[in-house]
Design a protein around this motif. Structure first.
Motif: not given
Length: 400
Positions: A92-98, A140-143, A183-190, A322-325
């Motif tokens: 498994n990997h971190v699922p999104m680029q944060i 974010a880099s140490s998630v 924790a929540a991941f953002i999908s659609t940015p604003n 907020l950005n995707t991820g």
């Protein structure tokens, strides 16, 4: 929801779930097209909630016992062999680029418990607490994904708080703690400058994961005045690698500690519905090196004062984009009864040790300890869960 695929009845990944993640395996085919051939889920998440829902429902149909598309997978043995991979055979990997990580403080009971320790019961909650979701910007880099070992951090520690002048020592952290969070991941940015209205905020959320926000309490105590946590939090944050979509959690929606539309909130934070939390049992387990696991806490996701929609609305009210991820932590989720606390600091007060199954005691974590967070809602055969959020404490690196 019956499936032709044999799914254990106690699996958190029933057909009612269908989470998304990023894996690698020597036998895995990477020939998928478009968003599903990417090394992260960002491109898929950015397509928006209607697409997430459509893909999830299609996958559920594919795996149902009475699938409308038996030729796709159910009756295709060769394809089954190449796409149905045991979890034991994949990484498994971190699922999104944060890009950015913000940690909120929405666990009311945790905020009160910690406030009592430092300010007493009368001043436990700061005056702003019930008016806005308090937060700080994390690293974010140490998630890291579940299963990653983390070294005990070194740092400045005030070993004698009563001394004058106060002079810190440099040593490995002696008060290493956990924090049970979602924790929540953002999908659609604003867009920059455009706040997200509270009624639209949920559509900007891809899904949730379990999170352990590891905390070096003694480093934190010295550094947090006046700007808040820094090195006490930046050495590692563990998340589960499977993103559970918001739609999968909808059946477990419930009212939190206080309604999400209470009049004490300013209008931009008031939700149309009072049920702004989820009924998800959460467990914390510690296993010392070579020992037996000990369940030390059982909490519930309903113990949050603010919803992720309110967090998004507040985060963007200034026009912050907020950005995707982007990742939003909930804050520590604690109950009100003994052994429902989401951190060791609350359980032990640094003075009253917990007993583990082998008879050893803990005020805080020791090297070799493995912490497992679990969260799973629903009933047997139809569980919706996150899988285990696992981390093991490794010795500190030698001091420079």
């Amino acid at each position: 929801m019956a499936s032709w695929l044999q799914i254990p009845k106690n699996s958190p990944f029933s057909l009612a779930n269908i989470p998304f993640g990023i894996i690698s395996a020597q036998s895995a085919s990477r020939s998928h097209l478009g968003v599903f051939s990417q090394p992260t889920l960002n491109a898929f998440a950015a397509l928006g909630r209607p697409v997430h829902r459509q893909v999830r429902e299609y996958l559920q149909n594919i795996l149902k016992a009475d699938t409308s598309y038996p030729q796709v997978l159910k009756e295709n043995a060769s394809l089954q062999k190449s796409v149905l991979l045991p979890l034991s055979q994949v990484t498994n990997h971190v699922p999104m680029q944060i890009g950015d990580y913000t940690d909120f403080y929405a666990g009311l009971n945790h905020a009160y418990n910690v406030g009592v320790l430092f300010r007493g019961p009368e001043n436990a909650l700061q005056p702003n607490y019930k008016h806005l979701p308090v937060a700080y910007h994390g690293r974010a880099s140490s998630v890291v994904p579940s299963g990653t070992g983390l070294h005990r951090p070194n740092g400045q520690i005030l070993t004698n708080p009563t001394a004058n002048p106060k002079v810190p020592a440099f040593s490995p952290c002696k008060k290493l703690d956990i924090e049970l969070e979602l924790a929540a991941f953002i999908s659609t940015p604003n867009d920059l400058g455009t706040p997200v209205p509270i009624d639209e905020a949920e559509d900007h959320i891809f899904g949730l994961v379990l999170m352990n926000d590891w905390s070096a309490r003694d480093i934190q105590a010295w550094e947090y005045v006046p700007l808040g946590p820094f090195n006490a939090k930046n050495f590692g944050t563990t998340i589960t690698p499977w993103v559970v979509l918001i739609d999968a959690l909808e059946p477990f929606r419930t009212e939190g500690l206080e309604p999400g539309n209470r009049e004490s909130l300013l209008p931009y934070l008031r939700e149309k519905r009072a049920a702004n939390a989820y009924e998800i049992p959460l467990d914390v387990e510690i296993t010392n090196q070579g020992g037996k696991p000990t369940q030390i806490s059982r909490s519930n996701a309903r113990n949050l004062l603010y919803s992720f929609s309110q967090m998004v609305a507040h985060h963007t009210i200034t026009g912050c984009n907020l950005n995707t991820g982007d990742l939003l932590g909930s804050g520590t989720i604690s109950g009100t009864e003994p052994h429902t606390e989401g951190s060791l600091l609350e359980q032990t007060n640094g003075k009253n040790p917990l007993k583990l199954a082998d008879g050893s005691e803990r005020l805080f974590l020791e090297d070799g300890d493995t912490v497992v967070l679990r969260g799973m809602a629903g009933t047997e055969g139809n569980y919706v869960g996150f899988g285990d959020c696992v981390g093991t404490i490794l010795p500190a690196h030698p001091l420079p």
